[in-house]
Design a protein around this motif. Structure first.
Motif, mmCIF file in Angstrom:
data_model
loop_
_atom_site.group_PDB
_atom_site.id
_atom_site.type_symbol
_atom_site.label_atom_id
_atom_site.label_comp_id
_atom_site.label_asym_id
_atom_site.label_seq_id
_atom_site.Cartn_x
_atom_site.Cartn_y
_atom_site.Cartn_z
ATOM 1 N N MET A 1 -3.111 -3.838 -0.386
ATOM 2 C CA MET A 1 -2.466 -3.937 -1.682
ATOM 3 C C MET A 1 -1.186 -4.766 -1.584
ATOM 4 O O MET A 1 -0.847 -5.450 -2.525
ATOM 5 N N LEU A 2 -0.528 -4.673 -0.470
ATOM 6 C CA LEU A 2 0.720 -5.403 -0.292
ATOM 7 C C LEU A 2 0.503 -6.905 -0.376
ATOM 8 O O LEU A 2 1.183 -7.599 -1.126
ATOM 9 N N LEU A 3 -0.477 -7.417 0.344
ATOM 10 C CA LEU A 3 -0.711 -8.863 0.383
ATOM 11 C C LEU A 3 -1.322 -9.411 -0.896
ATOM 12 O O LEU A 3 -1.162 -10.579 -1.207
ATOM 13 N N PHE A 4 -2.037 -8.594 -1.621
ATOM 14 C CA PHE A 4 -2.715 -9.082 -2.815
ATOM 15 C C PHE A 4 -1.905 -8.872 -4.083
ATOM 16 O O PHE A 4 -2.450 -8.926 -5.176
ATOM 17 N N GLY A 5 -0.597 -8.639 -3.938
ATOM 18 C CA GLY A 5 0.275 -8.585 -5.095
ATOM 19 C C GLY A 5 0.157 -7.330 -5.930
ATOM 20 O O GLY A 5 0.717 -7.264 -7.016
ATOM 21 N N ALA A 11 6.986 -12.456 -2.816
ATOM 22 C CA ALA A 11 6.532 -12.904 -1.496
ATOM 23 C C ALA A 11 7.616 -12.659 -0.452
ATOM 24 O O ALA A 11 7.323 -12.253 0.671
ATOM 25 N N LYS A 12 8.861 -12.867 -0.830
ATOM 26 C CA LYS A 12 9.974 -12.646 0.097
ATOM 27 C C LYS A 12 10.032 -11.179 0.521
ATOM 28 O O LYS A 12 10.177 -10.869 1.703
ATOM 29 N N GLU A 13 9.905 -10.271 -0.442
ATOM 30 C CA GLU A 13 9.934 -8.839 -0.132
ATOM 31 C C GLU A 13 8.755 -8.451 0.765
ATOM 32 O O GLU A 13 8.908 -7.667 1.698
ATOM 33 N N ILE A 14 7.601 -9.005 0.480
ATOM 34 C CA ILE A 14 6.403 -8.690 1.266
ATOM 35 C C ILE A 14 6.577 -9.168 2.708
ATOM 36 O O ILE A 14 6.244 -8.444 3.653
ATOM 37 N N LYS A 15 7.131 -10.360 2.882
ATOM 38 C CA LYS A 15 7.358 -10.874 4.232
ATOM 39 C C LYS A 15 8.324 -9.967 4.995
ATOM 40 O O LYS A 15 8.112 -9.674 6.172
ATOM 41 N N GLU A 16 9.367 -9.489 4.322
ATOM 42 C CA GLU A 16 10.337 -8.598 4.963
ATOM 43 C C GLU A 16 9.680 -7.277 5.357
ATOM 44 O O GLU A 16 9.927 -6.755 6.447
ATOM 45 N N ILE A 17 8.829 -6.750 4.509
ATOM 46 C CA ILE A 17 8.129 -5.500 4.815
ATOM 47 C C ILE A 17 7.203 -5.693 6.011
ATOM 48 O O ILE A 17 7.155 -4.846 6.911
ATOM 49 N N LEU A 18 6.472 -6.793 6.028
ATOM 50 C CA LEU A 18 5.569 -7.060 7.148
ATOM 51 C C LEU A 18 6.335 -7.157 8.466
ATOM 52 O O LEU A 18 5.863 -6.689 9.503
ATOM 53 N N GLU A 19 7.531 -7.737 8.415
ATOM 54 C CA GLU A 19 8.349 -7.858 9.621
ATOM 55 C C GLU A 19 8.913 -6.504 10.053
ATOM 56 O O GLU A 19 8.777 -6.112 11.211
ATOM 57 N N GLY A 33 1.070 -18.484 4.792
ATOM 58 C CA GLY A 33 -0.135 -17.730 4.459
ATOM 59 C C GLY A 33 0.155 -16.574 3.514
ATOM 60 O O GLY A 33 -0.590 -16.337 2.562
ATOM 61 N N VAL A 34 1.247 -15.865 3.752
ATOM 62 C CA VAL A 34 1.634 -14.754 2.879
ATOM 63 C C VAL A 34 1.937 -15.274 1.477
ATOM 64 O O VAL A 34 1.492 -14.705 0.479
ATOM 65 N N GLU A 35 2.668 -16.365 1.398
ATOM 66 C CA GLU A 35 2.987 -16.947 0.087
ATOM 67 C C GLU A 35 1.719 -17.385 -0.638
ATOM 68 O O GLU A 35 1.588 -17.168 -1.850
ATOM 69 N N MET A 37 -1.317 -16.130 -0.287
ATOM 70 C CA MET A 37 -2.023 -14.924 -0.727
ATOM 71 C C MET A 37 -1.379 -14.343 -1.979
ATOM 72 O O MET A 37 -2.068 -13.932 -2.910
ATOM 73 N N CYS A 38 -0.055 -14.314 -2.003
ATOM 74 C CA CYS A 38 0.658 -13.787 -3.170
ATOM 75 C C CYS A 38 0.397 -14.657 -4.404
ATOM 76 O O CYS A 38 0.171 -14.136 -5.489
ATOM 77 N N ASN A 39 0.423 -15.970 -4.218
ATOM 78 C CA ASN A 39 0.173 -16.885 -5.331
ATOM 79 C C ASN A 39 -1.259 -16.756 -5.839
ATOM 80 O O ASN A 39 -1.497 -16.760 -7.051
ATOM 81 N N LEU A 40 -2.200 -16.634 -4.924
ATOM 82 C CA LEU A 40 -3.599 -16.464 -5.304
ATOM 83 C C LEU A 40 -3.766 -15.176 -6.097
ATOM 84 O O LEU A 40 -4.401 -15.163 -7.156
ATOM 85 N N ALA A 41 -3.197 -14.101 -5.591
ATOM 86 C CA ALA A 41 -3.313 -12.809 -6.273
ATOM 87 C C ALA A 41 -2.708 -12.873 -7.670
ATOM 88 O O ALA A 41 -3.304 -12.394 -8.639
ATOM 89 N N GLN A 42 -1.537 -13.473 -7.790
ATOM 90 C CA GLN A 42 -0.889 -13.574 -9.101
ATOM 91 C C GLN A 42 -1.736 -14.401 -10.055
ATOM 92 O O GLN A 42 -1.881 -14.058 -11.223
#
Length: 60
Positions: A1-5, A11-19, A33-35, A37-42
């Protein structure tokens, strides 16, 4: 759910969470890649909302 928006996060928040929470090392390739995925989901969310409105209008 995190990667698919589905979380509503940027995207910035998601990258921070993944780290921080999952220990991912964010290379430039992974960040991109994360960006993507977020753009695709949106894009899918927006597209499906438009389809839903169109169907709703047809049904009255």
């Amino acid at each position: 759910m995190l990667l698919f928006g589905m979380s509503g996060r940027s995207a910035k928040e998601i990258k921070e969470i993944l780290e921080k929470e999952y220990g991912f090392k964010m290379s430039n390739e992974l960040k991109e890649g994360v960006e993507n995925m977020c753009n695709l989901a949106q894009g899918l969310i927006v597209e499906n909302q438009a389809i839903g409105r169109k169907i709703g209008k047809k049904r009255g």
